[in-house]
Write a protein that holds these residues in place. Structure first.
Motif, short mmCIF file in Angstrom:
data_model
loop_
_atom_site.label_atom_id
_atom_site.label_comp_id
_atom_site.label_asym_id
_atom_site.label_seq_id
_atom_site.Cartn_x
_atom_site.Cartn_y
_atom_site.Cartn_z
N ALA A 214 49.90 46.86 32.90
CA ALA A 214 50.47 45.59 33.37
C ALA A 214 51.03 45.75 34.78
O ALA A 214 51.69 44.86 35.30
CB ALA A 214 51.55 45.11 32.41
N THR A 215 50.80 46.89 35.38
CA THR A 215 51.27 47.15 36.74
C THR A 215 50.05 47.40 37.61
O THR A 215 49.12 48.07 37.17
CB THR A 215 52.16 48.42 36.75
OG1 THR A 215 53.11 48.32 35.70
CG2 THR A 215 52.87 48.59 38.08
N PRO A 216 50.03 46.88 38.81
CA PRO A 216 48.84 47.10 39.65
C PRO A 216 48.73 48.54 40.16
O PRO A 216 48.88 48.80 41.35
CB PRO A 216 49.03 46.11 40.80
CG PRO A 216 50.44 45.71 40.79
CD PRO A 216 50.98 45.95 39.45
N VAL A 217 48.47 49.45 39.22
CA VAL A 217 48.27 50.86 39.61
C VAL A 217 46.79 51.11 39.82
O VAL A 217 46.37 51.69 40.81
CB VAL A 217 48.83 51.81 38.54
CG1 VAL A 217 48.48 53.26 38.87
CG2 VAL A 217 50.33 51.66 38.43
N ILE A 218 45.98 50.64 38.86
CA ILE A 218 44.56 50.92 38.94
C ILE A 218 43.75 49.73 39.46
O ILE A 218 42.55 49.82 39.61
CB ILE A 218 44.00 51.34 37.56
CG1 ILE A 218 44.44 50.32 36.50
CG2 ILE A 218 44.47 52.73 37.19
CD1 ILE A 218 43.63 50.40 35.25
N TYR A 219 44.44 48.62 39.69
CA TYR A 219 43.74 47.46 40.24
C TYR A 219 44.64 46.81 41.27
O TYR A 219 45.87 46.97 41.20
CB TYR A 219 43.39 46.46 39.13
CG TYR A 219 44.57 46.06 38.28
CD1 TYR A 219 45.44 45.06 38.70
CD2 TYR A 219 44.83 46.69 37.07
CE1 TYR A 219 46.53 44.70 37.95
CE2 TYR A 219 45.93 46.33 36.30
CZ TYR A 219 46.77 45.34 36.74
OH TYR A 219 47.87 44.99 36.00
N PRO A 220 44.08 46.10 42.23
CA PRO A 220 44.93 45.42 43.20
C PRO A 220 45.41 44.09 42.63
O PRO A 220 44.77 43.51 41.76
CB PRO A 220 43.98 45.18 44.39
CG PRO A 220 42.62 45.11 43.77
CD PRO A 220 42.64 45.96 42.53
N MET A 221 46.57 43.66 43.11
CA MET A 221 47.14 42.40 42.65
C MET A 221 46.15 41.25 42.83
O MET A 221 46.06 40.35 42.01
CB MET A 221 48.40 42.11 43.47
CG MET A 221 49.28 41.04 42.90
SD MET A 221 50.25 41.65 41.52
CE MET A 221 51.87 41.31 42.13
N SER A 222 45.39 41.34 43.92
CA SER A 222 44.47 40.25 44.23
C SER A 222 43.35 40.14 43.19
O SER A 222 42.74 39.09 43.04
CB SER A 222 43.87 40.46 45.61
OG SER A 222 43.19 41.70 45.63
N GLY A 223 43.10 41.22 42.48
CA GLY A 223 41.99 41.21 41.52
C GLY A 223 42.38 40.67 40.16
O GLY A 223 41.55 40.63 39.25
N VAL A 224 43.64 40.25 40.00
CA VAL A 224 44.09 39.81 38.68
C VAL A 224 43.65 38.38 38.42
O VAL A 224 43.82 37.50 39.26
CB VAL A 224 45.63 39.92 38.56
CG1 VAL A 224 46.10 39.50 37.17
CG2 VAL A 224 46.08 41.33 38.86
N ASN A 225 43.09 38.17 37.28
CA ASN A 225 42.71 36.84 36.82
C ASN A 225 43.96 35.94 36.84
O ASN A 225 44.97 36.26 36.24
CB ASN A 225 42.18 36.98 35.38
CG ASN A 225 41.71 35.66 34.81
OD1 ASN A 225 42.15 34.60 35.25
ND2 ASN A 225 40.82 35.74 33.84
N PRO A 226 43.90 34.81 37.57
CA PRO A 226 45.08 33.94 37.73
C PRO A 226 45.73 33.56 36.41
O PRO A 226 46.94 33.33 36.34
CB PRO A 226 44.52 32.71 38.42
CG PRO A 226 43.27 33.16 39.08
CD PRO A 226 42.73 34.30 38.29
N LYS A 227 44.93 33.53 35.35
CA LYS A 227 45.47 33.17 34.04
C LYS A 227 46.52 34.18 33.57
O LYS A 227 47.47 33.82 32.89
CB LYS A 227 44.32 33.12 33.02
CG LYS A 227 44.31 31.85 32.19
CD LYS A 227 42.98 31.65 31.48
CE LYS A 227 42.93 32.33 30.12
NZ LYS A 227 41.57 32.29 29.56
#
Lengths: 288, 427
Positions: A214-227
């Motif tokens: 649930a923390t942007p460690v392995i993915y960037p914040m921008s890649g999170v599904n807006p939902k």
């Protein structure tokens, strides 16, 4: 007749041992007078670490590198999760360095009663010293890993020129303090709960792993599904990790608002954790 | 101004026994609910006094119940009592490792407790580093330790090894170092728990000397817990007797020791309980008799003293030994004897089922005084079945008069024993 009695009652006692004190009775003066112990405990951790194994300090360097390589292989190579055009090595390593410090502070603080029950059972000192020493000694480890990160980061900065650091880098010490205190606070809450309900300890490893996703460690914040973005945003760790990465590579998101949220969250958890810890420490020996 | 340095008021401690598992959350909720309604803790009412001989019906036990006493500056006070009397709980509360349930303790000055402090040592650190670590844990400042370092090292006798990791220390050195650190803490009150039982004889002497010095200077207030009654007797003017979590007596050591040793003074025989039943045998009877087999507790110097033991042997193992320990009035151990002390042919071998054996303490051997005997049993070199540690089955007796036939020796002589020694002219 009554005068002498009052006189006796008003004598100066240096110490009064009473049943469980109120929630807000924390003896910070006591903690301060034991500051030398804090220094020595940190020293002990450090000395014990480098004396025990030759691999000890090397392991600190090896572990983030191996984790990073795994992440590159799995998330970039197989799952094709983007890293915002940041070199994956720097991207993951930034996240891992920050995350490791937090999770280390959290796990070690949460088992502080169990790990030290023999000392706690024999001699009194302000128990708060123990978790504090954990947070401080982990700084050493963080320092090593941060140095390693800087090496790779400098390589990309100088040789490749595809990372873009900015002035937010100056926030780094603040971010580290936030991480440490947040780990400390959460750890103290959990330590208090696990002395009472032991099975919680088993859940902890799982919970920490979940929290990492649930923390942007392995993915960037921008890649999170807006939902699902709100989940990540509600996690106080997110803005800390994201800010750090933004400061060093120039990609990602930064918001004073989110950072302020993390700060407030940290303070609340820290105060709550200290209160609970203080309440539990008095009688935990009877339950452990 | 009063000179009271420790004031204990209505001190009580409730322990919960058994597994802490299911039901704890509901207990906690229950208790919380009672508290917000302003009622007393619903579970503490179930508590009963801490009597280990009876199996409690409740899972809550009062380890301490309404203890009150005051200790004056400079006094040296012994705390005695059988196992489970509440001594260690009292010490734990005094040294703040656990909190009381009710009541309070008021203290003037710094408290140093010598409760196996060596546990704090880290094996990888050197002696010097451990002195600092241990000292600060006990509440010293670093500067204070700087000043005392030489003294501590000297007292512990580890000069040569001060920069060696303590994992290479012998267990004796380990304990000596721990004791030395704690002993040099500048404290007004010191709590000592059986520390004198460790270390070699020379070190014990050193500790003893150190305590005596404190004793004479009246600089510190000392609380000593020990099972070694002679230690208590020689160091403490006053003592506290604990029993079943309550304070039984707080008086001069002589009076307290007398009360302690005679609390359970029975008759010539021990009253059977199932407490000592074990998988090897049940102890059915333990009785002192004269040579005619009549039970008695008063003997003369002329009498042989017969200790008669009846066992119901359930599982016969060759390594089983039974015997007794005999103590002087003040608790000093005089000797042990077992059924297998002689050459093998003469052993009193037990047999399965009801088995009665006797030990005979010869006449003209003990002095005119009171003694007591504890029965013990063990699997040779492996384990105690019944350990003579003050809790084993016990009988008391007294010897009066008739110590010798010599006209020169009529009255009691000094000493624990009074054996008749032969003298012969050689030439």
């Amino acid at each position: 007749m009554n005068a002498p009695d009052i006189d006796i009652e008003q004598q100066q006692w240096d110490l009064v041992i009473k049943p469980k004190t109120g929630l807000f009775e924390i003896n910070f003066k006591d903690v301060w007078s034991y500051r030398d112990l804090l220094v020595l405990l940190v020293r002990r951790d450090f000395v014990a670490m480098y004396k025990q194994t030759i691999l000890g300090p090397i392991w600190f360097v090896l572990q983030p590198i191996l984790t990073t390589l795994t992440y590159i292989l799995v998330f970039t190579g197989i799952a094709k999760i983007g890293t915002d055009d940041v070199p994956p090595l720097v991207f993951y390593m930034a996240g891992i360095t920050m995350w490791n410090y937090y999770s280390e502070c959290l796990t070690r603080t949460s088992t502080v009663f169990k790990d030290n029950s023999n000392i706690f059972g024999k001699v009194y000192f302000p128990r708060l010293i123990m978790p504090l020493s954990i947070v401080v000694s982990n700084l050493v480890k963080l320092g090593i890993q941060f140095g390693l990160f800087l090496v790779f980061w400098a390589y990309y900065l100088i040789a490749k020129g595809n990372v873009h650091p900015n002035l937010y880098m100056l926030l780094t010490p603040y971010l580290v303090i936030l991480l440490g205190l947040l780990g400390l606070g959460c750890g103290m809450v959990i330590s208090a709960l696990t002395t009472k309900y032991r099975d919680l300890a088993l859940l902890l490893t799982f919970a920490i792993q979940l929290l990492m996703y649930a923390t942007p460690v392995i993915y960037p914040m921008s890649g999170v599904n807006p939902k699902y973005r709100w989940i990540v945003l509600a996690n106080p760790m997110s803005s800390i990790v994201e800010t750090f990465r933004y400061a060093f590579v120039g990609k990602g998101t930064f918001s004073w608002g989110l950072l302020a949220y993390s700060t407030v969250f940290t303070l609340v958890v820290l105060i709550g954790g200290t209160l609970i810890f203080n309440k539990v420490e008095k009688n935990f020996m009877d339950t452990v | 101004m009063s000179d009271t340095v420790i004031k204990v008021e209505h001190l009580s401690k409730l322990y919960r026994l058994g597994e802490v598992g299911t039901g704890t959350i509901s207990h906690d909720l229950n208790r919380w609910f009672a508290r917000i309604r302003g009622k007393e803790d619903p579970f503490s009412k179930l508590g009963e006094s801490n009597d280990r001989t009876k199996k409690g019906s409740s899972e809550y036990v009062w380890a301490l119940q309404d203890i009150n006493f005051e200790i004056k500056r400079g006094s040296v006070v012994g705390i005695i009592g059988r196992n489970g009397a509440g001594k260690s709980t009292l010490l734990k509360i005094l040294s703040r490792t656990t909190a009381p349930t009710k009541g309070n303790i008021k203290i003037k000055g710094r408290v140093a407790s010598l409760l196996e402090v060596g546990t704090v040592f880290h094996p990888e650190l050197t002696g010097r580093e451990n002195i600092y670590l241990n000292g600060t844990i006990l509440g010293m400042r670093r500067k204070e330790i700087d000043r005392k370092l030489d003294e501590i090292v000297d007292f512990a006798g580890v000069e040569r090894y001060v920069d060696t990791p303590v994992k290479r220390y012998s267990s004796g050195m380990y304990v000596r170092l721990a004791f030395a650190v704690a002993a040099h803490l500048e404290s007004e009150i010191m709590i000592v728990d059986e520390v004198l039982a460790v270390g070699d004889l020379e070190f014990q002497k050193k500790c003893f000397g150190y305590m005596n010095k404190i004793n004479e200077s009246h600089a510190k207030t000392l609380l000593i817990v020990s099972h070694q009654l002679n230690v208590i007797k020689s160091l403490c003017k006053e003592s506290i007797l604990m029993a079943n979590g309550t304070l039984q007596k707080f008086d001069t050591t002589d009076k307290v020791l007398t009360e302690y040793l005679y609390t359970n003074k029975s008759s010539s025989s021990w009253v059977r309980t199932e407490k000592y039943d074990n998988k090897y045998f049940d102890l059915m009877e333990l009785e002192l008799q004269n040579e005619d087999g009549e039970p008695t507790t008063i003997f003369t110097g002329m009498d042989n003293i017969v200790l008669s033991v009846e066992l119901n042997v359930k599982q016969l193992v060759p390594e089983l030994i039974v015997g007794f320990a005999i103590y002087a009035e003040d608790g000093t151990l005089i000797f042990w004897a077992t059924n297998k002390d002689e050459k093998v042919e003469n052993w009193a071998e037990l047999s399965s089922g009801k088995c009665r054996l006797k030990f005979v303490i010869p006449s003209r051997f003990l002095n005119e005084s009171s003694y007591f005997i504890e029965f013990f049993a063990a699997i040779h070199y492996r384990e105690w079945i019944i350990n003579p540690d003050g809790t084993a089955p016990r009988v008391d007796f007294e010897i009066k008069g008739d110590l010798s036939d010599s006209p020169n020796w009529q009255a009691k002589r000094p000493g624990i024993m009074a054996p008749l020694i032969k003298s012969t002219i050689i030439n």
